[in-house]
Design a protein around this motif. Structure first.
Motif, mmCIF file in Angstrom:
data_model
loop_
_atom_site.group_PDB
_atom_site.id
_atom_site.type_symbol
_atom_site.label_atom_id
_atom_site.label_comp_id
_atom_site.label_asym_id
_atom_site.label_seq_id
_atom_site.Cartn_x
_atom_site.Cartn_y
_atom_site.Cartn_z
ATOM 1 N N THR A 5 0.825 -1.204 0.000
ATOM 2 C CA THR A 5 0.000 0.000 0.000
ATOM 3 C C THR A 5 0.860 1.255 0.000
ATOM 4 N N ALA A 6 2.064 1.168 0.524
ATOM 5 C CA ALA A 6 2.979 2.317 0.488
ATOM 6 C C ALA A 6 3.906 2.148 -0.696
ATOM 7 N N SER A 7 3.910 3.116 -1.597
ATOM 8 C CA SER A 7 4.698 2.996 -2.807
ATOM 9 C C SER A 7 5.229 4.349 -3.216
ATOM 10 N N SER A 8 6.327 4.337 -3.972
ATOM 11 C CA SER A 8 6.862 5.583 -4.496
ATOM 12 C C SER A 8 6.340 5.849 -5.908
ATOM 13 N N ASP A 9 5.405 5.014 -6.366
ATOM 14 C CA ASP A 9 4.820 5.176 -7.694
ATOM 15 C C ASP A 9 4.088 6.513 -7.764
ATOM 16 N N GLU A 31 4.305 3.888 -16.209
ATOM 17 C CA GLU A 31 5.765 3.728 -16.105
ATOM 18 C C GLU A 31 6.128 2.513 -15.248
ATOM 19 N N ALA A 32 5.423 2.325 -14.139
ATOM 20 C CA ALA A 32 5.690 1.175 -13.269
ATOM 21 C C ALA A 32 5.339 -0.129 -13.984
ATOM 22 N N ILE A 33 4.256 -0.107 -14.734
ATOM 23 C CA ILE A 33 3.849 -1.294 -15.492
ATOM 24 C C ILE A 33 4.891 -1.616 -16.560
ATOM 25 N N ALA A 34 5.323 -0.604 -17.322
ATOM 26 C CA ALA A 34 6.308 -0.822 -18.383
ATOM 27 C C ALA A 34 7.609 -1.387 -17.832
ATOM 28 N N GLN A 35 8.054 -0.872 -16.697
ATOM 29 C CA GLN A 35 9.286 -1.356 -16.086
ATOM 30 C C GLN A 35 9.160 -2.834 -15.712
ATOM 31 N N ARG A 36 8.018 -3.217 -15.160
ATOM 32 C CA ARG A 36 7.812 -4.610 -14.765
ATOM 33 C C ARG A 36 7.694 -5.519 -15.986
ATOM 34 N N LEU A 37 7.039 -5.056 -17.037
ATOM 35 C CA LEU A 37 6.893 -5.855 -18.246
ATOM 36 C C LEU A 37 8.233 -6.097 -18.920
ATOM 37 N N ALA A 38 9.109 -5.107 -18.901
ATOM 38 C CA ALA A 38 10.446 -5.283 -19.461
ATOM 39 C C ALA A 38 11.173 -6.415 -18.742
ATOM 40 N N ASP A 155 -5.247 -24.427 -6.809
ATOM 41 C CA ASP A 155 -3.786 -24.486 -6.683
ATOM 42 C C ASP A 155 -3.179 -24.227 -8.059
ATOM 43 N N ILE A 156 -2.938 -22.953 -8.357
ATOM 44 C CA ILE A 156 -2.415 -22.543 -9.657
ATOM 45 C C ILE A 156 -1.064 -21.876 -9.456
ATOM 46 N N SER A 157 -0.107 -22.274 -10.285
ATOM 47 C CA SER A 157 1.213 -21.664 -10.231
ATOM 48 C C SER A 157 1.347 -20.666 -11.374
ATOM 49 N N VAL A 158 1.537 -19.411 -11.034
ATOM 50 C CA VAL A 158 1.753 -18.368 -12.037
ATOM 51 C C VAL A 158 3.247 -18.062 -12.035
ATOM 52 N N LYS A 159 3.936 -18.486 -13.089
ATOM 53 C CA LYS A 159 5.393 -18.342 -13.137
ATOM 54 C C LYS A 159 5.823 -16.897 -13.355
ATOM 55 N N TYR A 160 5.103 -16.172 -14.211
ATOM 56 C CA TYR A 160 5.483 -14.807 -14.560
ATOM 57 C C TYR A 160 4.417 -13.846 -14.027
ATOM 58 N N VAL A 161 4.682 -13.291 -12.854
ATOM 59 C CA VAL A 161 3.719 -12.410 -12.174
ATOM 60 C C VAL A 161 4.164 -10.966 -12.308
ATOM 61 N N GLY A 162 3.264 -10.138 -12.830
ATOM 62 C CA GLY A 162 3.547 -8.706 -12.860
ATOM 63 C C GLY A 162 3.519 -8.144 -11.455
ATOM 64 N N PHE A 163 2.341 -8.195 -10.832
ATOM 65 C CA PHE A 163 2.162 -7.663 -9.475
ATOM 66 C C PHE A 163 1.154 -8.515 -8.720
ATOM 67 N N ASP A 185 -4.346 4.025 -19.488
ATOM 68 C CA ASP A 185 -2.969 3.543 -19.621
ATOM 69 C C ASP A 185 -2.322 3.149 -18.296
ATOM 70 N N SER A 186 -3.044 3.343 -17.195
ATOM 71 C CA SER A 186 -2.558 2.968 -15.872
ATOM 72 C C SER A 186 -3.614 2.075 -15.210
ATOM 73 N N LEU A 187 -3.306 1.559 -14.029
ATOM 74 C CA LEU A 187 -4.252 0.726 -13.289
ATOM 75 C C LEU A 187 -4.817 1.496 -12.110
ATOM 76 N N TYR A 188 -6.110 1.284 -11.866
ATOM 77 C CA TYR A 188 -6.831 1.967 -10.798
ATOM 78 C C TYR A 188 -7.613 0.933 -9.990
ATOM 79 N N VAL A 189 -7.760 1.220 -8.697
ATOM 80 C CA VAL A 189 -8.497 0.334 -7.805
ATOM 81 C C VAL A 189 -9.758 1.060 -7.340
ATOM 82 N N VAL A 190 -10.842 0.307 -7.175
ATOM 83 C CA VAL A 190 -12.109 0.921 -6.786
ATOM 84 C C VAL A 190 -11.951 1.664 -5.462
ATOM 85 N N SER A 191 -12.586 2.826 -5.399
ATOM 86 C CA SER A 191 -12.486 3.688 -4.233
ATOM 87 C C SER A 191 -13.879 3.898 -3.651
#
Length: 193
Positions: A5-9, A31-38, A155-163, A185-191
């Motif tokens: 919940t605490a992030s520098s994003d 930007e945070a998404i692009a960095q993780r995808l790379a 019981d699912i194994s996700v090998k490549y997890v973004g977040f 272009d970014s991700l948002y969570v319900v408020s």
């Protein structure tokens, strides 16, 4: 990568937005998404450098993630899509998964990476994995932009997890709220504003 919940994003300090009739607050910037995808792309590239993997994007939600992720993968590959649905209303899964569009590729002895926008209950992924194994794939891995560990019912194994995220409803970057918000272009969570 677990998202705390605490992030520098920079998205954390942006104002909530209105999508249809609900407010959503910033969760992850483009930007945070692009960095993780790379990072994920390079891992996948290294794991499949001696193969011709088949990437299968799960529509509709994964189309942005899938398109951006494969741009970070510079090895030869094939790509296809499958469409499944499990949402009965705007924000709740029905728990029943129905195939809407299937695959036409020969899957026998193929190495497959399923690209999914979000793995929450795992109901859709269980059906996809069973179908692929029934068709004789050599092996199958999952690349998911988002995973909700506390929502998983299988019981699912996700090998490549973004977040990894909490069990909250998210929108943007391909994910929608009642058909709205996929183009953000970014991700948002319900408020609860």
């Amino acid at each position: 990568m677990t998202l705390s919940t605490a992030s520098s994003d920079p998205a954390d300090h942006a104002a909530p937005i209105l999508v249809k009739d609900r407010y959503f607050k910033p969760l992850l910037s483009k930007e945070a998404i692009a960095q993780r995808l790379a990072h994920l792309g390079k891992r996948i590239e290294a794991d499949y450098q001696n193969d011709l993997p088949l990437f299968i994007g799960v529509l509709n939600g994964s189309f942005v993630f899938a398109a951006d992720l494969v741009r970070y993968i510079a090895i030869p590959c094939h790509f296809s899509f499958v469409k499944y649905a499990s949402y009965q209303d705007k924000m709740q899964s029905s728990g029943v998964v129905q195939e809407l569009i299937g695959l036409n590729e020969n899957l026998s002895n193929r190495r497959v990476v399923v690209i999914e926008d979000i793995v929450d209950t795992g109901n859709t992924m269980v059906k996809i994995l069973a179908y692929l194994r029934e068709k004789g794939v050599e092996d199958v891995e999952i690349a998911a932009l988002l995973v909700k560990p506390t929502a998983l019912q299988h019981d699912i194994s996700v090998k490549y997890v973004g977040f990894e995220i909490e069990n909250q409803f998210v929108v943007g970057y391909g994910l929608d709220y009642d058909g709205y918000g996929r183009n953000l272009d970014s991700l948002y969570v319900v408020s609860d504003l």
